[in-house]
Design a protein around this motif. Structure first.
Motif, short mmCIF file in Angstrom:
data_model
loop_
_atom_site.label_atom_id
_atom_site.label_comp_id
_atom_site.label_asym_id
_atom_site.label_seq_id
_atom_site.Cartn_x
_atom_site.Cartn_y
_atom_site.Cartn_z
N ILE A 1 0.88 -1.18 0.00
CA ILE A 1 0.00 0.00 0.00
C ILE A 1 0.91 1.22 0.00
O ILE A 1 1.47 1.59 1.03
N ASP A 2 1.09 1.82 -1.18
CA ASP A 2 2.14 2.82 -1.28
C ASP A 2 1.70 4.27 -1.40
O ASP A 2 2.43 5.17 -1.06
N GLY A 3 0.54 4.50 -1.94
CA GLY A 3 0.17 5.89 -2.08
C GLY A 3 -1.29 5.95 -2.44
O GLY A 3 -1.85 4.96 -2.92
N MET B 1 3.43 9.12 5.14
CA MET B 1 3.65 10.58 5.09
C MET B 1 2.42 11.32 4.62
O MET B 1 2.10 12.40 5.10
N GLN B 2 1.73 10.74 3.66
CA GLN B 2 0.58 11.46 3.12
C GLN B 2 -0.67 11.30 3.99
O GLN B 2 -1.44 12.25 4.15
N CYS B 3 -0.85 10.12 4.53
CA CYS B 3 -2.10 9.83 5.24
C CYS B 3 -1.97 10.00 6.76
O CYS B 3 -2.98 10.18 7.45
N LEU C 1 -0.99 8.84 10.80
CA LEU C 1 -1.13 7.63 11.61
C LEU C 1 -2.58 7.18 11.78
O LEU C 1 -2.83 6.02 12.08
N GLU C 2 -3.52 8.10 11.59
CA GLU C 2 -4.92 7.73 11.83
C GLU C 2 -5.40 6.61 10.90
O GLU C 2 -5.96 5.60 11.37
N PRO C 3 -5.17 6.74 9.58
CA PRO C 3 -5.55 5.64 8.69
C PRO C 3 -4.81 4.34 8.99
O PRO C 3 -5.35 3.26 8.80
N LEU C 4 -3.58 4.48 9.51
CA LEU C 4 -2.82 3.28 9.87
C LEU C 4 -3.52 2.58 11.04
O LEU C 4 -3.68 1.36 11.05
N ALA C 5 -3.93 3.38 12.01
CA ALA C 5 -4.65 2.81 13.16
C ALA C 5 -5.97 2.19 12.71
O ALA C 5 -6.36 1.11 13.17
#
Ligand code: BMP
Length: 227
Positions: free
Chosen positions: A10-12, A43-45, A47-51
């Motif tokens: 999942i790169d961009g 960098m773009q998204c 930490l919230e989308p990662l969580a």
């Protein structure tokens, strides 16, 4: 249903948004072994989308592809920023053991995060340095004893060498399938455990269908090579 031996890169942002990528992870959570989120995504998204991804992919493996290559102290600081969200991180092995990978590996054990080291890369230029130095790279990897390593699907011969040198105890993750030219299944036939696949899935109009077709190709390749 058994998850296919695919780790989706999942790169961009595709589909116009970070949410689009989280949706891809949510939709594919049960179909694949896991996801590898790259620096562009983080960098773009943020930490919230990662969580959000973490909470939606169940037991799927979530890897932060930080491609760490620094002194130990700084690599530890970088990982500390994502450690609450991911199961594993990727570091380069060329930085060596002492004062670098020894420190980060020690800290990751404490945090219960898996370490994955790059042994060689999928692009052509990797032959200029990584492949020419495979023996010392393997020595470093053996000292660190990571959970997994990255080896190129585009050069299955390297995967076989890495498997032979490291034995069955380490996971081999192979990028380069699809957009970079390697065919699904060939890296697994050469000794890899998982194939890392990005654009062929994330840029498909139907990522789930793309995974299904790739999984079928993997199975076919395995039948051929194990015959
Ligand atoms: P794609 O299938 O779209 O080519 O994506 C490959 C993914 O694997 C990308 O996230 C890239 O950073 C990663 N990768 C790679 O392509 N080659 C390597 O040697 C190591 C990688 O991590």
């Amino acid at each position: 249903m058994k998850a296919s031996p695919i780790i989706v890169a999942i790169d961009g942002p595709v589909l116009g948004s970070c949410q689009g990528l989280v949706k891809i992870m949510t939709d594919l959570g049960n179909e694949v072994v896991g996801f590898k989120v790259g620096i562009p995504f983080i960098m773009q998204c943020g930490l919230e989308p990662l969580a959000a991804a973490r909470s939606r992919i169940g037991n799927g493996l979530l890897i932060a592809d930080l491609k760490l290559a620094d002194i130990g102290d700084i690599m530890v600081r970088v990982v500390s920023l994502v450690k609450d969200y991911v199961d594993a991180v990727i570091a380069h092995s060329f930085v060596g053991y002492k004062g670098a990978l020894d420190e980060v590996s020690e800290k990751l054990k404490e945090w219960n995060i898996k370490l994955i080291l790059v042994t060689s890369m999928s692009h052509e230029g990797s032959q200029e340095l990584y492949d020419r130095n495979l023996d010392p790279i393997i020595d470093v990897v053996k000292k660190v004893n990571p959970w997994g390593v990255v080896a190129p699907a585009t050069r299955p011969g390297i995967i076989s060498l890495v498997r032979k040198a490291l034995g069955a105890g380490v996971k081999i993750l192979a990028p380069g399938v699809g957009a970079q030219g390697a065919r699904p299944g060939d890296a697994i036939c050469a000794g890899a455990d998982y194939e890392i696949i990005g654009r062929s899935i994330t840029e498909s109009p139907d990522p789930k269908k793309a995974v299904e077709l790739i999984a079928l190709e993997q199975e076919e390749a395995l039948r051929r090579c194990r015959r």
